[in-house]
Design a protein around this motif. Sequence first.
Motif, PDB file in Angstrom:
ATOM      1  N   SER A  60      82.642 -51.077   4.425  1.00  0.00           N
ATOM      2  CA  SER A  60      81.523 -50.985   3.325  1.00  0.00           C
ATOM      3  C   SER A  60      80.142 -50.853   3.825  1.00  0.00           C
ATOM      4  O   SER A  60      80.085 -51.006   4.990  1.00  0.00           O
ATOM      5  N   GLY A  61      79.463 -50.404   3.145  1.00  0.00           N
ATOM      6  CA  GLY A  61      77.852 -50.124   3.615  1.00  0.00           C
ATOM      7  C   GLY A  61      77.018 -49.604   2.559  1.00  0.00           C
ATOM      8  O   GLY A  61      77.018 -49.801   1.420  1.00  0.00           O
ATOM      9  N   THR A  62      76.380 -48.608   2.973  1.00  0.00           N
ATOM     10  CA  THR A  62      75.409 -47.765   2.236  1.00  0.00           C
ATOM     11  C   THR A  62      75.476 -46.387   2.106  1.00  0.00           C
ATOM     12  O   THR A  62      75.982 -45.886   3.217  1.00  0.00           O
ATOM     13  N   ILE A  63      75.006 -45.487   1.275  1.00  0.00           N
ATOM     14  CA  ILE A  63      75.282 -44.158   1.142  1.00  0.00           C
ATOM     15  C   ILE A  63      73.858 -43.706   0.668  1.00  0.00           C
ATOM     16  O   ILE A  63      73.278 -44.333  -0.218  1.00  0.00           O
ATOM     17  N   GLU A  64      73.246 -42.542   1.112  1.00  0.00           N
ATOM     18  CA  GLU A  64      72.270 -42.056   0.600  1.00  0.00           C
ATOM     19  C   GLU A  64      72.429 -40.406   0.468  1.00  0.00           C
ATOM     20  O   GLU A  64      72.906 -39.967   1.349  1.00  0.00           O
ATOM     21  N   ILE A  65      72.138 -39.812  -0.629  1.00  0.00           N
ATOM     22  CA  ILE A  65      72.384 -38.336  -1.072  1.00  0.00           C
ATOM     23  C   ILE A  65      71.234 -37.808  -1.563  1.00  0.00           C
ATOM     24  O   ILE A  65      70.494 -38.302  -2.404  1.00  0.00           O
TER      25      ILE A  65
END
Length: 314
Positions: free
Chosen positions: A273-278
């Motif tokens: 788990s964590g973060t995503i940037e698009i």
Amino acid sequence: LQATQLMSNQLLTKSRIQALFASLLVCSCDKPDEAKPQPSQSGEPAGGGALMLRGIFDAPAGSSLEVAQTFDIENASVLQRIGENEVAGKMSIGREELQKIVFLKGGGREIHIGEGGATITTKMGETGASELNEPDPLAGKTIVAQPQADGSWKYSVKGEPDTALPEGFAPADLRADALYPTEWSSFGDSWEPSPAAIGALLDPSFQLSSGNITMRLLSYTKRDGQACAEISADVEAEGTFKSKTGQQEVKLRLQGKLFRSLHLYQDLEADLSGTIEIRERVGNADVRIEGPVRFKRQATWSMGDEEIPEGSDQ
């Protein structure tokens, strides 16, 4: 008139954003490393706690591996900019991939694709929330996989010889191999797999090309009666993924654990788990999506009439 044009652009952009994320279903990356090296010994812990994490398991014909993987982005922030105008919103994406892999005589296999797919919920500005459901384009089909002399695999859709598979298709049991070293590992050892290897595990649409990934062998444990290695993963990676609308820039930050069977050389469980940037350009709009992400994998092994003895390492 200007307000009407802006709203029209917003709605069009929202539709294209949904199409973009639905395209995560399309396998479009390069094939993962599919050749499995032969370990020199069994996976039993040796002196000093050494384990073999990657090798060949000679699966009996008729045995099977059922793999369920999810990749979820929950309540991500969306910022859409058209010139000087900005519109904020929220987006959630839930993707499920289901495969049942049946092993055949001669090393081949059949991959039965389950009813997975993606659900995308979007709310932009003052407009109401909308939902888009995209089924897995291979759902209900059976893929026949045959090993080739050069170590590669040949894939075809059973009963549909003229049907083309998405570029980069690979069964779930092969996609994690490149994450692991081919030599013995001791407790506390760490290694750095390529970004492409973690991308292939998460979703074949990802093409991660740079970053820092560290995996570490933590302990020897059991899952469902099987001897397993407990492994941590710390991922910072970026790259692109291909979609129906082109390539989008993506950054991932993930942490978590994997539990790898020392008998099957398969990841029975994974939870990252964590973060995503698009970021992407959609028409005349710049779009940025940021939010929490979670990847989970659960695999169940069946040997038919045979059973793996509890705690077996060989």
